[in-house]
Enzyme design. Structure first.
Site, PDB file in Angstrom:
ATOM      1  N   GLU A  10      22.729  28.934  21.162  1.00  0.00           N
ATOM      2  CA  GLU A  10      22.142  28.049  19.993  1.00  0.00           C
ATOM      3  C   GLU A  10      22.720  26.717  19.824  1.00  0.00           C
ATOM      4  O   GLU A  10      22.088  25.529  19.456  1.00  0.00           O
ATOM      5  CB  GLU A  10      22.102  29.025  18.707  1.00  0.00           C
ATOM      6  N   ASP A  11      24.091  26.607  20.068  1.00  0.00           N
ATOM      7  CA  ASP A  11      24.900  25.547  19.820  1.00  0.00           C
ATOM      8  C   ASP A  11      25.412  24.665  20.729  1.00  0.00           C
ATOM      9  O   ASP A  11      26.021  23.603  20.372  1.00  0.00           O
ATOM     10  CB  ASP A  11      25.857  26.182  18.659  1.00  0.00           C
TER      11      ASP A  11
END
Ligand code: MN
Length: 483
Positions: free
Chosen positions: A75-76
Protein backbone atom coordinates in the site's frame (compact mmCIF):
# COMPACT_ATOMS: atom_id res chain seq x y z
CA UNK A 1 10.06 -1.41 19.26
CA UNK A 2 13.04 -3.20 17.77
CA UNK A 3 13.38 -6.35 15.69
CA UNK A 4 15.44 -7.86 18.51
CA UNK A 5 12.49 -7.50 20.88
CA UNK A 6 10.16 -9.05 18.32
CA UNK A 7 12.47 -12.02 17.82
CA UNK A 8 13.01 -12.50 21.53
CA UNK A 9 9.26 -12.60 22.15
CA UNK A 10 8.75 -15.04 19.26
CA UNK A 11 11.38 -17.38 20.70
CA UNK A 12 9.88 -17.12 24.15
CA UNK A 13 6.64 -18.54 22.79
CA UNK A 14 8.09 -20.95 20.28
CA UNK A 15 11.80 -21.74 20.79
CA UNK A 16 11.96 -23.51 17.43
CA UNK A 17 10.66 -20.60 15.37
CA UNK A 18 12.64 -19.66 12.23
CA UNK A 19 14.12 -16.31 13.21
CA UNK A 20 16.18 -15.78 10.05
CA UNK A 21 13.04 -15.34 7.98
CA UNK A 22 11.61 -12.89 10.53
CA UNK A 23 14.83 -10.93 10.29
CA UNK A 24 14.72 -11.03 6.51
CA UNK A 25 11.15 -9.71 6.49
CA UNK A 26 12.23 -6.90 8.79
CA UNK A 27 15.17 -5.92 6.58
CA UNK A 28 12.92 -5.88 3.53
CA UNK A 29 10.17 -3.82 5.22
CA UNK A 30 12.66 -1.44 6.80
CA UNK A 31 14.23 -0.71 3.44
CA UNK A 32 10.83 -0.32 1.78
CA UNK A 33 9.52 2.12 4.39
CA UNK A 34 12.82 3.97 4.87
CA UNK A 35 12.33 7.73 5.03
CA UNK A 36 8.63 7.40 5.91
CA UNK A 37 7.37 8.56 9.29
CA UNK A 38 4.21 8.07 11.33
CA UNK A 39 1.99 10.99 12.36
CA UNK A 40 3.76 10.85 15.72
CA UNK A 41 7.09 11.47 14.00
CA UNK A 42 8.51 7.98 14.61
CA UNK A 43 10.06 6.01 11.74
CA UNK A 44 7.30 4.10 9.96
CA UNK A 45 8.85 0.67 10.61
CA UNK A 46 7.84 1.00 14.29
CA UNK A 47 4.25 0.31 13.28
CA UNK A 48 4.72 -3.02 11.44
CA UNK A 49 7.05 -4.17 14.23
CA UNK A 50 4.41 -3.43 16.87
CA UNK A 51 1.83 -5.21 14.74
CA UNK A 52 4.07 -8.29 14.56
CA UNK A 53 4.69 -8.12 18.32
CA UNK A 54 0.93 -8.06 18.99
CA UNK A 55 0.51 -11.04 16.69
CA UNK A 56 3.15 -13.00 18.56
CA UNK A 57 1.34 -12.24 21.80
CA UNK A 58 -1.84 -13.84 20.49
CA UNK A 59 0.18 -16.88 19.37
CA UNK A 60 -0.13 -16.31 15.62
CA UNK A 61 1.75 -18.68 13.28
CA UNK A 62 4.98 -17.78 11.45
CA UNK A 63 3.40 -16.74 8.11
CA UNK A 64 1.05 -14.43 9.97
CA UNK A 65 3.91 -12.81 11.90
CA UNK A 66 5.86 -12.26 8.67
CA UNK A 67 2.75 -10.85 6.98
CA UNK A 68 2.35 -8.53 9.99
CA UNK A 69 5.83 -7.10 9.37
CA UNK A 70 5.08 -6.67 5.66
CA UNK A 71 1.42 -5.64 5.89
CA UNK A 72 1.79 -2.00 4.77
CA UNK A 73 4.44 -2.57 2.10
CA UNK A 74 2.24 -2.88 -1.04
CA UNK A 75 0.00 0.00 0.00
CA UNK A 76 2.66 2.52 1.01
CA UNK A 77 5.88 1.66 -0.84
CA UNK A 78 7.09 0.95 -4.35
CA UNK A 79 7.20 -2.82 -3.74
CA UNK A 80 4.30 -5.04 -4.82
CA UNK A 81 2.53 -8.20 -3.71
CA UNK A 82 4.53 -9.99 -6.39
CA UNK A 83 7.81 -8.90 -4.77
CA UNK A 84 6.54 -10.33 -1.50
CA UNK A 85 5.48 -13.56 -3.17
CA UNK A 86 8.92 -13.95 -4.77
CA UNK A 87 10.73 -13.33 -1.51
CA UNK A 88 8.43 -14.87 1.09
CA UNK A 89 6.18 -17.33 -0.73
CA UNK A 90 2.53 -17.58 -1.57
CA UNK A 91 1.07 -18.05 1.90
CA UNK A 92 2.56 -14.79 3.20
CA UNK A 93 1.71 -12.96 -0.04
CA UNK A 94 -1.95 -14.01 0.20
CA UNK A 95 -2.19 -12.71 3.75
CA UNK A 96 -0.62 -9.37 2.81
CA UNK A 97 -2.91 -9.12 -0.18
CA UNK A 98 -5.95 -9.68 2.03
CA UNK A 99 -4.86 -6.89 4.38
CA UNK A 100 -4.17 -4.57 1.46
CA UNK A 101 -7.67 -5.17 0.16
CA UNK A 102 -9.20 -4.43 3.55
CA UNK A 103 -7.34 -1.12 3.41
CA UNK A 104 -8.91 -0.26 0.08
CA UNK A 105 -12.30 0.22 1.67
CA UNK A 106 -12.64 3.98 1.50
CA UNK A 107 -14.41 6.08 4.04
CA UNK A 108 -17.50 7.64 2.49
CA UNK A 109 -19.96 8.25 5.26
CA UNK A 110 -20.24 6.19 8.40
CA UNK A 111 -23.19 3.99 7.42
CA UNK A 112 -21.78 2.92 4.11
CA UNK A 113 -18.32 2.42 5.55
CA UNK A 114 -19.54 0.27 8.40
CA UNK A 115 -21.51 -1.87 6.01
CA UNK A 116 -18.51 -2.31 3.74
CA UNK A 117 -16.20 -3.13 6.62
CA UNK A 118 -18.55 -5.70 8.04
CA UNK A 119 -18.92 -7.43 4.69
CA UNK A 120 -15.20 -7.47 4.19
CA UNK A 121 -14.59 -9.04 7.56
CA UNK A 122 -17.14 -11.67 6.72
CA UNK A 123 -15.39 -12.36 3.44
CA UNK A 124 -12.16 -12.90 5.37
CA UNK A 125 -13.62 -15.62 7.56
CA UNK A 126 -12.15 -17.97 4.95
CA UNK A 127 -8.66 -17.18 6.24
CA UNK A 128 -9.12 -15.92 9.72
CA UNK A 129 -5.44 -14.97 9.99
CA UNK A 130 -6.13 -11.86 7.91
CA UNK A 131 -8.61 -10.72 10.53
CA UNK A 132 -5.99 -11.27 13.24
CA UNK A 133 -3.46 -9.12 11.39
CA UNK A 134 -6.05 -6.39 10.97
CA UNK A 135 -6.82 -6.53 14.69
CA UNK A 136 -3.17 -6.25 15.69
CA UNK A 137 -2.62 -3.43 13.20
CA UNK A 138 -5.63 -1.61 14.63
CA UNK A 139 -4.46 -2.18 18.21
CA UNK A 140 -1.22 -0.36 17.55
CA UNK A 141 -3.02 2.42 15.71
CA UNK A 142 -5.24 2.83 18.76
CA UNK A 143 -2.24 3.06 21.05
CA UNK A 144 -0.85 5.90 18.95
CA UNK A 145 -4.19 7.68 18.53
CA UNK A 146 -2.92 10.74 20.42
CA UNK A 147 -0.99 11.82 17.33
CA UNK A 148 -4.20 12.24 15.31
CA UNK A 149 -6.67 15.16 15.26
CA UNK A 150 -9.67 14.82 17.56
CA UNK A 151 -12.31 14.10 14.94
CA UNK A 152 -10.27 11.19 13.61
CA UNK A 153 -9.68 9.87 17.12
CA UNK A 154 -13.42 9.82 17.69
CA UNK A 155 -14.18 8.14 14.40
CA UNK A 156 -11.58 5.41 14.83
CA UNK A 157 -12.53 4.75 18.45
CA UNK A 158 -16.21 4.49 17.55
CA UNK A 159 -15.62 2.23 14.61
CA UNK A 160 -13.41 -0.02 16.73
CA UNK A 161 -15.85 -0.38 19.58
CA UNK A 162 -18.80 -0.94 17.27
CA UNK A 163 -17.24 -3.29 14.73
CA UNK A 164 -13.81 -4.63 15.64
CA UNK A 165 -14.34 -5.40 19.32
CA UNK A 166 -17.56 -7.42 18.87
CA UNK A 167 -15.88 -9.48 16.15
CA UNK A 168 -12.88 -10.11 18.40
CA UNK A 169 -15.32 -11.32 21.06
CA UNK A 170 -17.10 -13.51 18.58
CA UNK A 171 -13.81 -15.15 17.68
CA UNK A 172 -12.93 -15.56 21.35
CA UNK A 173 -9.84 -13.31 21.31
CA UNK A 174 -10.66 -11.64 24.59
CA UNK A 175 -7.21 -10.24 25.10
CA UNK A 176 -7.60 -8.04 22.04
CA UNK A 177 -11.24 -7.24 22.67
CA UNK A 178 -10.50 -5.90 26.18
CA UNK A 179 -7.51 -3.88 25.12
CA UNK A 180 -9.41 -2.29 22.26
CA UNK A 181 -12.39 -1.49 24.44
CA UNK A 182 -10.43 0.17 27.20
CA UNK A 183 -8.49 2.38 24.79
CA UNK A 184 -11.67 3.38 22.93
CA UNK A 185 -13.48 4.02 26.21
CA UNK A 186 -10.74 6.49 27.14
CA UNK A 187 -11.31 8.48 23.94
CA UNK A 188 -15.09 8.21 23.73
CA UNK A 189 -15.87 8.99 27.39
CA UNK A 190 -12.73 10.61 28.81
CA UNK A 191 -14.37 11.94 31.98
CA UNK A 192 -15.98 8.65 32.98
CA UNK A 193 -12.81 6.77 32.10
CA UNK A 194 -10.69 8.94 34.39
CA UNK A 195 -13.12 8.64 37.28
CA UNK A 196 -13.31 4.87 36.99
CA UNK A 197 -9.60 4.51 36.52
CA UNK A 198 -8.98 6.52 39.66
CA UNK A 199 -11.48 4.54 41.72
CA UNK A 200 -10.46 1.13 40.47
CA UNK A 201 -6.72 1.51 40.12
CA UNK A 202 -5.91 3.83 43.01
CA UNK A 203 -8.66 4.25 45.59
CA UNK A 204 -9.67 0.62 45.86
CA UNK A 205 -6.49 -1.11 44.91
CA UNK A 206 -5.04 -1.86 48.32
CA UNK A 207 -8.43 -2.90 49.68
CA UNK A 208 -8.80 -5.25 46.75
CA UNK A 209 -5.34 -6.70 47.20
CA UNK A 210 -5.93 -7.31 50.92
CA UNK A 211 -9.20 -9.04 50.22
CA UNK A 212 -7.61 -11.19 47.57
CA UNK A 213 -4.82 -12.21 49.94
CA UNK A 214 -7.24 -13.15 52.71
CA UNK A 215 -9.44 -15.23 50.40
CA UNK A 216 -6.41 -16.93 48.94
CA UNK A 217 -5.13 -17.82 52.41
CA UNK A 218 -8.41 -19.47 53.40
CA UNK A 219 -8.52 -21.50 50.20
CA UNK A 220 -4.87 -22.53 50.38
CA UNK A 221 -5.35 -23.81 53.89
CA UNK A 222 -7.67 -26.48 52.43
CA UNK A 223 -5.73 -27.04 49.22
CA UNK A 224 -2.60 -27.86 51.16
CA UNK A 225 -4.31 -31.03 52.34
CA UNK A 226 -4.60 -32.28 48.76
CA UNK A 227 -1.93 -32.89 46.12
CA UNK A 228 -3.55 -30.65 43.52
CA UNK A 229 -1.19 -28.31 41.71
CA UNK A 230 -2.77 -24.91 41.32
CA UNK A 231 -2.26 -21.23 40.73
CA UNK A 232 -4.56 -18.54 42.16
CA UNK A 233 -4.84 -15.12 40.52
CA UNK A 234 -6.90 -12.04 41.13
CA UNK A 235 -8.95 -11.36 38.07
CA UNK A 236 -8.43 -8.03 36.41
CA UNK A 237 -11.68 -6.47 35.35
CA UNK A 238 -11.35 -4.12 32.49
CA UNK A 239 -12.78 -0.68 32.95
CA UNK A 240 -15.08 -0.68 29.98
CA UNK A 241 -16.90 -3.78 31.19
CA UNK A 242 -17.39 -2.25 34.64
CA UNK A 243 -18.76 0.87 33.02
CA UNK A 244 -21.09 -1.13 30.77
CA UNK A 245 -22.42 -3.00 33.79
CA UNK A 246 -23.04 0.27 35.59
CA UNK A 247 -24.95 1.58 32.59
CA UNK A 248 -26.93 -1.56 32.01
CA UNK A 249 -27.98 -2.22 35.56
CA UNK A 250 -28.04 1.41 36.54
CA UNK A 251 -25.91 0.68 39.56
CA UNK A 252 -23.22 2.62 41.29
CA UNK A 253 -19.58 1.76 41.07
CA UNK A 254 -19.44 0.36 44.60
CA UNK A 255 -22.17 -2.16 43.93
CA UNK A 256 -20.44 -3.48 40.85
CA UNK A 257 -17.05 -3.30 42.38
CA UNK A 258 -18.21 -5.34 45.34
CA UNK A 259 -18.01 -8.47 43.27
CA UNK A 260 -14.48 -9.75 43.68
CA UNK A 261 -13.17 -12.14 41.13
CA UNK A 262 -10.51 -14.82 41.41
CA UNK A 263 -9.19 -17.37 39.02
CA UNK A 264 -7.86 -20.81 39.90
CA UNK A 265 -5.81 -22.57 37.24
CA UNK A 266 -5.09 -26.29 37.52
CA UNK A 267 -3.53 -29.10 35.50
CA UNK A 268 -6.54 -31.13 34.41
CA UNK A 269 -10.32 -31.22 34.24
CA UNK A 270 -10.68 -33.58 37.17
CA UNK A 271 -8.91 -31.07 39.40
CA UNK A 272 -11.29 -28.32 38.23
CA UNK A 273 -14.21 -30.18 39.79
CA UNK A 274 -12.21 -31.05 42.91
CA UNK A 275 -11.42 -27.37 43.45
CA UNK A 276 -15.06 -26.49 42.90
CA UNK A 277 -16.05 -29.00 45.59
CA UNK A 278 -13.54 -27.54 48.01
CA UNK A 279 -14.71 -23.96 47.41
CA UNK A 280 -18.32 -24.99 47.96
CA UNK A 281 -17.49 -26.69 51.24
CA UNK A 282 -15.64 -23.62 52.56
CA UNK A 283 -18.19 -21.01 51.49
CA UNK A 284 -21.89 -21.01 50.71
CA UNK A 285 -22.54 -20.80 46.96
CA UNK A 286 -25.13 -18.32 45.72
CA UNK A 287 -27.94 -20.25 43.99
CA UNK A 288 -28.14 -20.04 40.19
CA UNK A 289 -24.67 -18.58 39.88
CA UNK A 290 -22.91 -21.86 39.15
CA UNK A 291 -22.13 -22.42 35.47
CA UNK A 292 -20.45 -25.53 34.07
CA UNK A 293 -18.93 -24.35 30.80
CA UNK A 294 -16.67 -27.40 30.77
CA UNK A 295 -19.51 -29.86 30.33
CA UNK A 296 -21.37 -27.40 28.13
CA UNK A 297 -18.89 -24.95 26.53
CA UNK A 298 -20.08 -21.55 25.36
CA UNK A 299 -20.83 -21.37 21.65
CA UNK A 300 -17.48 -19.69 20.94
CA UNK A 301 -15.68 -22.58 22.61
CA UNK A 302 -15.11 -20.94 26.01
CA UNK A 303 -14.62 -23.49 28.78
CA UNK A 304 -14.46 -22.91 32.54
CA UNK A 305 -16.35 -23.48 35.80
CA UNK A 306 -17.92 -20.36 37.26
CA UNK A 307 -19.34 -20.00 40.73
CA UNK A 308 -20.14 -17.13 43.08
CA UNK A 309 -20.01 -17.70 46.82
CA UNK A 310 -20.53 -15.68 50.00
CA UNK A 311 -16.89 -15.27 50.90
CA UNK A 312 -14.66 -13.53 53.41
CA UNK A 313 -16.48 -10.68 55.26
CA UNK A 314 -19.70 -11.91 53.62
CA UNK A 315 -18.67 -10.39 50.34
CA UNK A 316 -19.86 -12.11 47.20
CA UNK A 317 -16.81 -13.54 45.45
CA UNK A 318 -16.66 -14.96 41.97
CA UNK A 319 -14.43 -17.92 41.08
CA UNK A 320 -13.40 -19.13 37.66
CA UNK A 321 -11.78 -22.56 37.63
CA UNK A 322 -10.05 -23.82 34.52
CA UNK A 323 -7.05 -25.69 33.14
CA UNK A 324 -3.99 -23.92 31.70
CA UNK A 325 -5.11 -24.85 28.22
CA UNK A 326 -8.57 -23.41 28.74
CA UNK A 327 -7.03 -20.23 30.09
CA UNK A 328 -4.81 -19.77 27.07
CA UNK A 329 -7.69 -20.37 24.71
CA UNK A 330 -9.78 -17.74 26.44
CA UNK A 331 -7.03 -15.16 26.00
CA UNK A 332 -5.91 -15.83 22.46
CA UNK A 333 -8.88 -17.44 20.78
CA UNK A 334 -9.28 -21.07 19.89
CA UNK A 335 -8.09 -20.88 16.34
CA UNK A 336 -4.79 -19.17 17.06
CA UNK A 337 -4.10 -21.53 19.89
CA UNK A 338 -4.66 -24.52 17.66
CA UNK A 339 -2.47 -23.12 14.94
CA UNK A 340 0.37 -22.82 17.29
CA UNK A 341 -0.19 -26.15 18.95
CA UNK A 342 -0.98 -28.51 16.13
CA UNK A 343 -0.35 -26.57 12.95
CA UNK A 344 -3.75 -27.47 11.58
CA UNK A 345 -4.60 -26.41 8.07
CA UNK A 346 -5.50 -22.75 8.24
CA UNK A 347 -7.63 -22.67 5.18
CA UNK A 348 -10.14 -25.23 6.32
CA UNK A 349 -13.21 -23.64 7.73
CA UNK A 350 -12.92 -24.74 11.32
CA UNK A 351 -15.87 -26.54 12.86
CA UNK A 352 -16.00 -24.18 15.78
CA UNK A 353 -16.97 -21.30 13.52
CA UNK A 354 -19.98 -23.29 12.45
CA UNK A 355 -20.76 -23.94 16.07
CA UNK A 356 -20.57 -20.27 16.93
CA UNK A 357 -22.86 -19.59 14.08
CA UNK A 358 -25.46 -22.03 15.18
CA UNK A 359 -26.03 -20.97 18.71
CA UNK A 360 -24.34 -17.70 19.46
CA UNK A 361 -26.59 -15.65 21.68
CA UNK A 362 -25.10 -12.22 22.12
CA UNK A 363 -26.33 -8.72 21.57
CA UNK A 364 -28.34 -7.73 18.52
CA UNK A 365 -25.36 -6.41 16.61
CA UNK A 366 -23.46 -9.66 17.01
CA UNK A 367 -26.51 -11.70 16.16
CA UNK A 368 -26.90 -9.91 12.87
CA UNK A 369 -23.23 -10.39 12.13
CA UNK A 370 -23.49 -14.07 12.90
CA UNK A 371 -26.39 -14.39 10.51
CA UNK A 372 -24.36 -12.73 7.81
CA UNK A 373 -21.40 -15.01 8.40
CA UNK A 374 -23.76 -17.97 8.37
CA UNK A 375 -25.18 -16.96 5.04
CA UNK A 376 -21.67 -16.53 3.63
CA UNK A 377 -20.59 -19.96 4.70
CA UNK A 378 -23.75 -21.90 4.12
CA UNK A 379 -25.32 -20.10 1.21
CA UNK A 380 -22.07 -19.31 -0.45
CA UNK A 381 -22.09 -15.59 -0.95
CA UNK A 382 -18.95 -13.82 -2.03
CA UNK A 383 -17.86 -10.24 -1.55
CA UNK A 384 -15.84 -8.36 -4.13
CA UNK A 385 -14.40 -4.87 -4.12
CA UNK A 386 -15.14 -2.09 -6.57
CA UNK A 387 -12.42 0.39 -7.62
CA UNK A 388 -14.22 3.03 -5.55
CA UNK A 389 -13.85 0.90 -2.47
CA UNK A 390 -17.39 -0.42 -2.19
CA UNK A 391 -17.99 -4.03 -1.30
CA UNK A 392 -20.46 -5.80 -3.56
CA UNK A 393 -22.21 -8.94 -2.38
CA UNK A 394 -22.75 -11.62 -5.04
CA UNK A 395 -23.65 -15.32 -5.16
CA UNK A 396 -20.82 -17.82 -5.47
CA UNK A 397 -19.58 -18.32 -9.06
CA UNK A 398 -20.87 -14.89 -10.07
CA UNK A 399 -19.06 -13.22 -12.98
CA UNK A 400 -18.03 -9.65 -13.90
CA UNK A 401 -21.40 -9.40 -15.71
CA UNK A 402 -23.21 -9.74 -12.37
CA UNK A 403 -20.81 -7.28 -10.85
CA UNK A 404 -21.30 -4.75 -13.66
CA UNK A 405 -25.10 -4.82 -13.36
CA UNK A 406 -24.85 -4.61 -9.59
CA UNK A 407 -22.98 -1.31 -10.02
CA UNK A 408 -25.21 0.25 -12.68
CA UNK A 409 -27.35 -0.89 -15.64
CA UNK A 410 -25.34 1.30 -18.03
CA UNK A 411 -22.08 -0.25 -16.88
CA UNK A 412 -23.60 -3.67 -17.51
CA UNK A 413 -24.93 -2.76 -20.93
CA UNK A 414 -21.66 -1.28 -22.12
CA UNK A 415 -19.23 -3.75 -20.53
CA UNK A 416 -16.57 -5.31 -22.75
CA UNK A 417 -13.92 -6.70 -20.45
CA UNK A 418 -12.99 -6.86 -16.79
CA UNK A 419 -9.91 -6.22 -14.73
CA UNK A 420 -9.75 -8.75 -11.92
CA UNK A 421 -7.05 -7.95 -9.40
CA UNK A 422 -5.54 -5.66 -12.01
CA UNK A 423 -5.36 -8.40 -14.66
CA UNK A 424 -7.44 -8.44 -17.84
CA UNK A 425 -10.17 -11.10 -17.74
CA UNK A 426 -13.22 -12.12 -19.72
CA UNK A 427 -16.72 -11.14 -18.59
CA UNK A 428 -17.55 -14.81 -17.98
CA UNK A 429 -14.71 -15.40 -15.49
CA UNK A 430 -15.84 -16.72 -12.11
CA UNK A 431 -15.17 -14.24 -9.31
CA UNK A 432 -13.68 -15.19 -5.97
CA UNK A 433 -14.16 -13.80 -2.52
CA UNK A 434 -12.17 -10.59 -2.05
CA UNK A 435 -11.45 -10.00 -5.76
CA UNK A 436 -10.90 -6.42 -6.80
CA UNK A 437 -13.03 -5.95 -9.91
CA UNK A 438 -13.14 -3.17 -12.45
CA UNK A 439 -15.30 -3.12 -15.59
CA UNK A 440 -13.92 -1.79 -18.86
CA UNK A 441 -16.71 -0.22 -20.88
CA UNK A 442 -17.05 0.63 -24.54
CA UNK A 443 -19.11 3.80 -24.89
CA UNK A 444 -20.15 2.90 -28.43
CA UNK A 445 -21.50 -0.45 -27.43
CA UNK A 446 -25.21 -0.80 -28.18
CA UNK A 447 -26.14 -3.26 -25.48
CA UNK A 448 -25.59 -6.63 -23.83
CA UNK A 449 -24.93 -9.85 -25.66
CA UNK A 450 -27.70 -12.42 -25.16
CA UNK A 451 -24.94 -15.02 -24.59
CA UNK A 452 -24.34 -13.27 -21.28
CA UNK A 453 -27.45 -14.92 -19.91
CA UNK A 454 -25.38 -18.10 -19.67
CA UNK A 455 -22.70 -16.44 -17.54
CA UNK A 456 -24.89 -14.26 -15.33
CA UNK A 457 -25.75 -15.74 -11.93
CA UNK A 458 -27.84 -13.00 -10.35
CA UNK A 459 -31.51 -12.52 -11.07
CA UNK A 460 -30.86 -8.81 -11.34
CA UNK A 461 -28.32 -9.12 -14.17
CA UNK A 462 -30.43 -11.66 -16.06
CA UNK A 463 -33.49 -9.44 -15.86
CA UNK A 464 -31.57 -6.43 -17.13
CA UNK A 465 -30.14 -8.37 -20.07
CA UNK A 466 -33.58 -9.74 -21.01
CA UNK A 467 -35.16 -6.36 -20.51
CA UNK A 468 -32.71 -4.83 -22.93
CA UNK A 469 -33.52 -7.26 -25.72
CA UNK A 470 -37.24 -6.87 -25.02
CA UNK A 471 -36.91 -3.10 -25.27
CA UNK A 472 -35.03 -3.49 -28.49
CA UNK A 473 -37.79 -5.70 -29.91
CA UNK A 474 -40.39 -3.19 -28.77
CA UNK A 475 -38.48 -0.42 -30.48
CA UNK A 476 -38.46 -2.40 -33.70
CA UNK A 477 -42.19 -3.00 -33.50
CA UNK A 478 -42.82 0.68 -32.72
CA UNK A 479 -40.69 1.70 -35.66
CA UNK A 480 -42.59 -0.70 -37.94
CA UNK A 481 -45.90 0.85 -36.93
CA UNK A 482 -44.64 4.36 -37.32
CA UNK A 483 -43.54 3.74 -40.87
MN1 MN B 1 -0.88 -0.77 9.30
Amino acid sequence: MTIERVIKKAQEINPEIDTTIIKRAYEFAEKAHRGQTRKSGEPYIEHPLHTAFNLIQIRADLSTIIAGILHDVPEDTEYTIKDIKDKFGEDVANLVEGITKLGKIKYRGIERYRENLRKMFIAMVGDIRIVYIKFCDRLHNLRTLDALPENKQQRIAKETIEIYAPIAGLLGIWRIKWQMEDICFKYLHPKEYKQLEYKYEIEKKSERNQFFQRTKNVLEEELKKTNIQYEINARFKHLYSIWLKMQRKDRKFDEIYDVFALRVIVKNIEDCYKILGIIHTIWRPIPNRFKDYIAIPKPNGYRSLHTTIIGVDNKSTEFQIKTEEMHEESLYGLQVHWNYKEEIGDKEKPGWIKEILEIQKENKETKQLVQEITSTIFQNRIFVLSPKGDVIELPERATPIDFAYAIHTDIGNKATQALINEKIAGLDTELKNGDLVEIIIDKNRKGPNSQWLNSAKTKHAKERIKQYSQNKAMDKIKKMFHK
